[in-house]
Design a protein around this motif. Structure first.
Motif, short mmCIF file in Angstrom:
data_model
loop_
_atom_site.label_atom_id
_atom_site.label_comp_id
_atom_site.label_asym_id
_atom_site.label_seq_id
_atom_site.Cartn_x
_atom_site.Cartn_y
_atom_site.Cartn_z
N TYR A 135 0.84 -1.21 0.00
CA TYR A 135 0.00 0.00 0.00
C TYR A 135 0.87 1.25 0.00
N GLN A 137 2.15 6.67 6.56
CA GLN A 137 0.83 7.11 7.03
C GLN A 137 0.47 6.46 8.38
N GLY A 184 -10.06 -2.07 8.46
CA GLY A 184 -8.94 -1.78 7.54
C GLY A 184 -7.84 -1.11 8.35
N GLN A 235 -2.49 1.86 14.24
CA GLN A 235 -1.98 3.03 14.98
C GLN A 235 -3.06 3.80 15.73
N TYR A 249 -5.37 -8.59 5.83
CA TYR A 249 -4.10 -9.30 5.97
C TYR A 249 -3.69 -9.41 7.44
C1 LIG Z 1 -4.84 2.29 2.62
S1 LIG Z 1 -4.79 1.25 4.00
C2 LIG Z 1 -5.32 2.30 5.35
C3 LIG Z 1 -4.81 1.85 6.66
C4 LIG Z 1 -5.27 2.65 7.88
N1 LIG Z 1 -6.70 2.54 8.09
C5 LIG Z 1 -4.85 4.09 7.79
O1 LIG Z 1 -5.72 4.97 7.86
O2 LIG Z 1 -3.64 4.35 7.69
C6 LIG Z 1 -6.25 0.27 3.69
C7 LIG Z 1 -6.32 -0.98 4.55
O3 LIG Z 1 -7.56 -1.65 4.26
C8 LIG Z 1 -7.33 -3.05 4.18
N2 LIG Z 1 -8.37 -3.67 3.32
C9 LIG Z 1 -8.52 -3.55 1.98
N3 LIG Z 1 -9.57 -4.25 1.54
C10 LIG Z 1 -10.13 -4.84 2.64
C11 LIG Z 1 -11.24 -5.71 2.84
N4 LIG Z 1 -11.97 -6.11 1.81
N5 LIG Z 1 -11.51 -6.10 4.10
C12 LIG Z 1 -10.74 -5.70 5.14
N6 LIG Z 1 -9.66 -4.88 5.01
C13 LIG Z 1 -9.36 -4.46 3.78
C14 LIG Z 1 -5.94 -3.14 3.59
O4 LIG Z 1 -5.33 -4.39 3.81
C15 LIG Z 1 -5.21 -1.97 4.26
O5 LIG Z 1 -4.58 -2.34 5.45
#
Ligand SMILES: C[S@@+](CC[C@H](N)C(=O)[O-])C[C@H]1O[C@@H](n2cnc3c(N)ncnc32)[C@H](O)[C@@H]1O
Length: 271
Positions: free
Chosen positions: A47, A54, A83, A88, A109
């Motif tokens: 990501y 972030q 997600g 954090q 994950y």
């Molecule tokens: C861009 S990151 C944002 C992480 C954190 N929430 C932040 O604000 O920094 C998006 C997160 O959503 C998770 N994610 C994506 N698709 C998902 C799904 N279908 N179900 C659960 N988590 C998901 C990803 O693995 C990733 O860790």
């Protein structure tokens, strides 16, 4: 997949404070520690936000609603970071006095959870329940939380999906929340004054991502509320662009997309 790894930003003050005060990492070791941990999440999933540190750019605490969230979780409300990636925002709440037993994190994950423990050095004491699940799946382990959460935080999450999938995900989120007034969905994501779908350059999968303005985001929650038989008030605003809006001739689609991106923050409350 190639990911941009910019140098450590000395401006990540809240994240550094958390690592110092919550994790007990000495000031002069924070840079090397964060830098070392940053490379590992790419082995889980590449990501862009991880490369940008972030996970140290704490967002929830900068929202006006933070104090309400903290008070409610201190008094027993259940908080889910959907997600959550490295988790954090949960660490920030716990550092500010929220009982970790009232906090939950979920991500596609499971590898991110172990890295969160490594980053924050708290595997021996953090009792947060982390659930690895695809939140779209109707029978995922996440459904054990259905109707039990009071606050769901979604940071940099909805914008990963198409409009159609965002509606499906919003319904999933509603199903996780307690069916009573005051249940909250809060978060942030990339937005745009002109709502619409975009594709990432180099992405040949045909996948699109939808970026909202305030109106289209409110309309989505109206539709989802109607489908669910519930009513929601939506406060949302588009902040100043994070990137200059000067037209980038000859620049990649990715960069052009970033250049028109604003941050959309929202508080969605069940009536
Ligand atoms: C861009 S990151 C944002 C992480 C954190 N929430 C932040 O604000 O920094 C998006 C997160 O959503 C998770 N994610 C994506 N698709 C998902 C799904 N279908 N179900 C659960 N988590 C998901 C990803 O693995 C990733 O860790």
């Amino acid at each position: 997949m190639h990911c941009y790894l910019p140098p450590f930003k000395s401006s990540i003050t809240p994240g550094k404070k958390l690592l110092r005060e919550y994790s007990g990492i000495p000031e002069d070791e924070i840079h090397d520690h964060a830098e070392a941990v940053r490379r590992d999440p790419f082995k889980v999933a590449p990501y862009h936000c991880i490369g940008m540190f972030q996970f140290l750019d704490l967002s929830l605490k900068t929202m006006d609603i933070y104090q309400e969230v903290l008070d409610r979780v201190k008094h027993g409300d259940k908080f889910l970071d959907l997600g959550c990636c490295l988790g954090q925002e949960i660490r920030q709440l716990v550092s500010d006095g929220a009982p970790c037993e009232n906090t939950f994190g979920s991500d596609l994950y499971s590898g991110f959870f172990a890295l969160g423990y490594k980053l924050f050095k708290d595997e021996d004491r953090l009792k947060t329940i982390f659930i690895a699940a695809d939140a779209f799946h109707e029978t995922s382990p996440l459904t054990e939380l259905a109707g039990r959460m009071n606050i769901v935080y979604t940071g940099a999450f909805f914008h990963l999906f198409s409009l159609e999938d965002q509606e499906k995900m919003a319904l999933r989120v509603l199903q996780l929340l307690a069916p009573k007034p005051g249940s909250l969905v809060i978060g942030r994501q990339s937005g745009s004054e002109d709502a619409g779908a975009f594709t990432r350059s180099g992405d040949t999968s045909g996948r699109t991502h939808f970026r909202h303005n305030v109106q289209s985001w409110k309309e989505l929650w109206d539709r989802v509320g109607k489908a669910d038989g519930s009513r929601w008030s939506v406060e949302a605003n588009l902040d100043a662009p994070e990137f200059t809006l000067i037209a980038p001739t000859g620049k990649s689609m990715d960069l052009q997309n970033k250049m028109s991106a604003h941050e959309l923050r929202y508080i969605i409350r069940r009536l």
